[in-house]
Design a protein around this motif. Structure first.
Motif, PDB file in Angstrom:
ATOM      1  N   PHE A  70      -9.169  11.112  -3.719  1.00 23.72           N
ATOM      2  CA  PHE A  70      -9.715   9.759  -3.697  1.00 23.72           C
ATOM      3  C   PHE A  70     -10.582   9.540  -2.457  1.00 23.72           C
ATOM      4  N   ASN A  71     -10.313  10.313  -1.400  1.00 22.83           N
ATOM      5  CA  ASN A  71     -11.086  10.193  -0.149  1.00 22.83           C
ATOM      6  C   ASN A  71     -11.216   8.731   0.267  1.00 22.83           C
ATOM      7  N   GLU A  72     -10.065   8.081   0.362  1.00 17.67           N
ATOM      8  CA  GLU A  72     -10.047   6.642   0.615  1.00 17.67           C
ATOM      9  C   GLU A  72     -10.238   6.263   2.083  1.00 17.67           C
TER      10      GLU A  72
ATOM     11  N   ASN B 225     -10.296   2.327   2.442  1.00 22.78           N
ATOM     12  CA  ASN B 225     -11.041   1.591   1.433  1.00 22.78           C
ATOM     13  C   ASN B 225     -10.126   1.452   0.223  1.00 22.78           C
TER      14      ASN B 225
ATOM     15  N   SER C 145     -10.237  -0.146  -2.469  1.00 26.18           N
ATOM     16  CA  SER C 145     -10.801  -0.171  -3.819  1.00 26.18           C
ATOM     17  C   SER C 145     -10.799   1.215  -4.457  1.00 26.18           C
ATOM     18  N   ARG C 146     -10.685   2.263  -3.649  1.00 25.42           N
ATOM     19  CA  ARG C 146     -10.653   3.624  -4.197  1.00 25.42           C
ATOM     20  C   ARG C 146      -9.248   4.038  -4.626  1.00 25.42           C
TER      21      ARG C 146
END
Length: 222
Positions: free
Chosen positions: A90-92, A143, A145-146
């Motif tokens: 997801f690399n959030e 983040n 939203s990810r």
């Protein structure tokens, strides 16, 4: 059994970012890292430590590029894989570089810094005096939203693990190159979010100060 003694912190007084020092270009292209540089992994592990005294000297572009790549750069161009793990890729975690000349977000895909706004917000990245004196304060931002496809009860845990892995990559890079660093969780989340001009779905959860060792610590290392 006595009650658990908890640390208490006084709220920080109202602060504002300082005027940016020098020019703040809209983007900064970063040199690619030298894969042959630095100490071997086991040596870097033996040297890893936290320091709280830093020189105010600016980091060279090559050093800045290498440590940001170590934190979360792309190391597998075919898949976009990163140097630090992230659940389901997801690399959030977004990485912000708070520099004397501005607040920048690191873009791993293009390996460059993108200007968020031109101000010196280092003093807002934590409560300790040294945060405004060192040349670089990194801020790890979730983040959220990810993470919408991740079960709610797992989001905090996995994002914290991802940020910790990135911060450890930076710490090992610093150890391998003779730089000082310290990871910091004592931050004012709302104040820092405002200083970085984040959206409501973005939350700063960790900070890390990086710089050359201060005079006293440098002489001890020698």
């Amino acid at each position: 059994m006595p009650d658990t003694q908890l640390l208490t912190y006084e709220p920080a007084p109202g602060q504002a970012p300082a005027r940016a020092r020098g020019e703040a270009p809209a983007s900064i292209e970063l040199p690619l890292p030298d894969m042959s540089s630095g100490a071997p992994l086991m040596k870097a592990l033996s040297l890893r430590s936290s320091t709280r005294e830093f020189s105010g000297d600016d980091l060279p572009p090559a050093t800045l590029g290498a440590l940001l790549w170590a934190a979360g750069g792309v190391n597998r161009s075919a898949t976009g894989g990163r140097t630090a793990p992230s659940a389901h890729a997801f690399n959030e975690i977004d990485l912000y570089a708070v520099l004397p000349n501005g607040v920048y977000r690191y873009d791993p895909a293009s390996h460059r810094l993108v200007l968020k706004h031109a101000s010196d917000a280092r003093n807002l990245t934590g409560y300790q005096d040294f945060v405004s004196e060192a040349p670089l304060d990194l801020v790890y931002v979730v983040n959220t939203s990810r993470l919408l496809q991740m079960p709610l009860q797992q989001r905090d845990i996995f994002s914290a693990v991802a940020a910790g892995a990135m911060a450890q990559n930076v710490a090992l890079y610093c150890a391998s190159e003779g730089l000082g660093n310290v990871v910091r969780g004592w931050i004012n989340h709302r104040l820092l979010a405002d200083a970085l001009k984040l959206n409501e779905d973005e939350l700063p959860i960790l900070a890390q100060t990086v710089g050359a060792l201060g005079t006293k610590l440098s002489s001890l290392a020698d």
